[in-house]
Design a protein around this motif. Sequence first.
Motif, PDB file in Angstrom:
ATOM      1  N   VAL A   1       0.913  -1.296  -0.020  1.00 61.32           N
ATOM      2  CA  VAL A   1      -0.043   0.189  -0.083  1.00 61.32           C
ATOM      3  C   VAL A   1       1.039   1.231   0.062  1.00 61.32           C
ATOM      4  N   ALA A   2       2.027   1.362   0.983  1.00 61.51           N
ATOM      5  CA  ALA A   2       2.850   2.318   0.849  1.00 61.51           C
ATOM      6  C   ALA A   2       3.476   2.696  -0.526  1.00 61.51           C
ATOM      7  N   GLY A   3       4.003   1.610  -0.938  1.00 63.46           N
ATOM      8  CA  GLY A   3       4.416   1.714  -2.393  1.00 63.46           C
ATOM      9  C   GLY A   3       3.541   2.238  -3.689  1.00 63.46           C
ATOM     10  N   ALA A   4       2.569   1.787  -3.488  1.00 57.47           N
ATOM     11  CA  ALA A   4       1.292   2.106  -4.259  1.00 57.47           C
ATOM     12  C   ALA A   4       1.008   3.625  -4.131  1.00 57.47           C
ATOM     13  N   ALA A   5       1.062   3.930  -2.980  1.00 59.04           N
ATOM     14  CA  ALA A   5       0.947   5.496  -2.648  1.00 59.04           C
ATOM     15  C   ALA A   5       1.909   6.378  -3.113  1.00 59.04           C
ATOM     16  N   LEU A   6       3.156   5.991  -2.753  1.00 57.38           N
ATOM     17  CA  LEU A   6       4.431   6.710  -3.181  1.00 57.38           C
ATOM     18  C   LEU A   6       4.451   6.676  -4.742  1.00 57.38           C
ATOM     19  N   GLY A   7       4.257   5.547  -5.518  1.00 57.27           N
ATOM     20  CA  GLY A   7       4.126   5.337  -6.953  1.00 57.27           C
ATOM     21  C   GLY A   7       3.154   6.385  -7.584  1.00 57.27           C
ATOM     22  N   LEU A   8       1.969   6.702  -6.887  1.00 61.97           N
ATOM     23  CA  LEU A   8       0.932   7.501  -7.319  1.00 61.97           C
ATOM     24  C   LEU A   8       1.362   9.037  -7.237  1.00 61.97           C
ATOM     25  N   VAL A   9       2.053   9.305  -6.021  1.00 60.24           N
ATOM     26  CA  VAL A   9       2.611  10.704  -5.980  1.00 60.24           C
ATOM     27  C   VAL A   9       3.642  10.927  -7.035  1.00 60.24           C
ATOM     28  N   VAL A  10       4.480  10.302  -7.284  1.00 58.02           N
ATOM     29  CA  VAL A  10       5.397  10.215  -8.256  1.00 58.02           C
ATOM     30  C   VAL A  10       4.979  10.520  -9.687  1.00 58.02           C
ATOM     31  N   VAL A  11       3.869   9.743  -9.964  1.00 54.82           N
ATOM     32  CA  VAL A  11       3.204   9.783 -11.393  1.00 54.82           C
ATOM     33  C   VAL A  11       2.525  11.221 -11.490  1.00 54.82           C
ATOM     34  N   LEU A  12       1.841  11.441 -10.387  1.00 53.26           N
ATOM     35  CA  LEU A  12       0.875  12.676 -10.572  1.00 53.26           C
ATOM     36  C   LEU A  12       1.952  14.151 -10.427  1.00 53.26           C
ATOM     37  N   ARG A  13       3.132  13.828  -9.841  1.00 54.82           N
ATOM     38  CA  ARG A  13       4.020  14.850  -9.747  1.00 54.82           C
ATOM     39  C   ARG A  13       4.537  15.163 -11.257  1.00 54.82           C
ATOM     40  N   ALA A  14       4.856  14.065 -11.902  1.00 53.24           N
ATOM     41  CA  ALA A  14       5.374  14.148 -13.103  1.00 53.24           C
ATOM     42  C   ALA A  14       4.490  14.803 -14.193  1.00 53.24           C
ATOM     43  N   LEU A  15       3.015  14.287 -14.132  1.00 53.19           N
ATOM     44  CA  LEU A  15       2.025  14.715 -14.918  1.00 53.19           C
ATOM     45  C   LEU A  15       1.833  16.427 -14.671  1.00 53.19           C
ATOM     46  N   LEU A  16       1.972  16.524 -13.505  1.00 51.87           N
ATOM     47  CA  LEU A  16       1.777  18.079 -13.094  1.00 51.87           C
ATOM     48  C   LEU A  16       2.817  18.908 -13.612  1.00 51.87           C
ATOM     49  N   ARG A  17       3.972  18.580 -13.704  1.00 52.94           N
ATOM     50  CA  ARG A  17       5.489  19.140 -14.300  1.00 52.94           C
ATOM     51  C   ARG A  17       4.975  19.252 -15.793  1.00 52.94           C
ATOM     52  N   GLN A  18       4.688  18.022 -16.320  1.00 58.31           N
ATOM     53  CA  GLN A  18       4.416  18.164 -17.904  1.00 58.31           C
ATOM     54  C   GLN A  18       3.273  18.915 -18.224  1.00 58.31           C
ATOM     55  N   ALA A  19       2.344  19.253 -17.269  1.00 57.27           N
ATOM     56  CA  ALA A  19       1.442  20.101 -17.694  1.00 57.27           C
ATOM     57  C   ALA A  19       1.846  21.503 -17.580  1.00 57.27           C
ATOM     58  N   ALA A  20       2.570  21.879 -16.521  1.00 59.52           N
ATOM     59  CA  ALA A  20       2.873  23.079 -16.344  1.00 59.52           C
ATOM     60  C   ALA A  20       4.014  23.527 -17.494  1.00 59.52           C
ATOM     61  N   ALA A  21       4.749  22.457 -18.039  1.00 59.09           N
ATOM     62  CA  ALA A  21       5.716  22.865 -18.833  1.00 59.09           C
ATOM     63  C   ALA A  21       4.928  23.200 -20.439  1.00 59.09           C
ATOM     64  N   VAL A  22       3.825  22.414 -20.565  1.00 62.90           N
ATOM     65  CA  VAL A  22       2.881  22.793 -21.809  1.00 62.90           C
ATOM     66  C   VAL A  22       2.455  24.347 -21.789  1.00 62.90           C
ATOM     67  N   LEU A  23       1.894  24.453 -20.465  1.00 65.95           N
ATOM     68  CA  LEU A  23       1.460  25.928 -20.386  1.00 65.95           C
ATOM     69  C   LEU A  23       2.574  27.049 -20.389  1.00 65.95           C
ATOM     70  N   LYS A  24       3.519  26.704 -19.984  1.00 66.19           N
ATOM     71  CA  LYS A  24       4.768  27.642 -20.002  1.00 66.19           C
ATOM     72  C   LYS A  24       5.125  27.726 -21.593  1.00 66.19           C
ATOM     73  N   ASN A  25       5.217  26.819 -22.311  1.00 61.42           N
ATOM     74  CA  ASN A  25       5.746  27.173 -23.639  1.00 61.42           C
ATOM     75  C   ASN A  25       4.763  27.600 -24.652  1.00 61.42           C
ATOM     76  N   GLY A  26       3.457  27.694 -24.072  1.00 63.90           N
ATOM     77  CA  GLY A  26       2.362  28.505 -24.661  1.00 63.90           C
ATOM     78  C   GLY A  26       1.672  27.644 -25.800  1.00 63.90           C
ATOM     79  N   ARG A  27       1.888  26.138 -25.823  1.00 62.10           N
ATOM     80  CA  ARG A  27       1.175  25.305 -26.617  1.00 62.10           C
ATOM     81  C   ARG A  27      -0.494  25.121 -26.283  1.00 62.10           C
ATOM     82  N   ALA A  28      -0.632  25.452 -24.874  1.00 62.69           N
ATOM     83  CA  ALA A  28      -1.951  25.491 -24.480  1.00 62.69           C
ATOM     84  C   ALA A  28      -2.308  26.789 -23.926  1.00 62.69           C
TER      85      ALA A  28
END
Length: 81
Positions: free
Chosen positions: A40-67
Amino acid sequence: MDAIVWSIAATWTMFAMFSAVVVLNADDAGVPILLILMLVAGAALGLVVVLRALLRQAAAVLKNGRAKAVHFSTWKRCAGS
């Protein structure tokens, strides 16, 4: 990147299967509880890592003006409410 995701998924699947075998064949409660908590702890940590990566990717898309960010009031007017 896909190879890393698949290897992590395969590792977690193997760990989950191993945990299931141990839990079903255990004589005492200590080891199964520890394995379930680790799973359970590993799954929660994995979820946090994946969501953090998705948030960074979305922020980069907004910063570059593609969205463009849409403000809620604009969306509400477009939806006809």
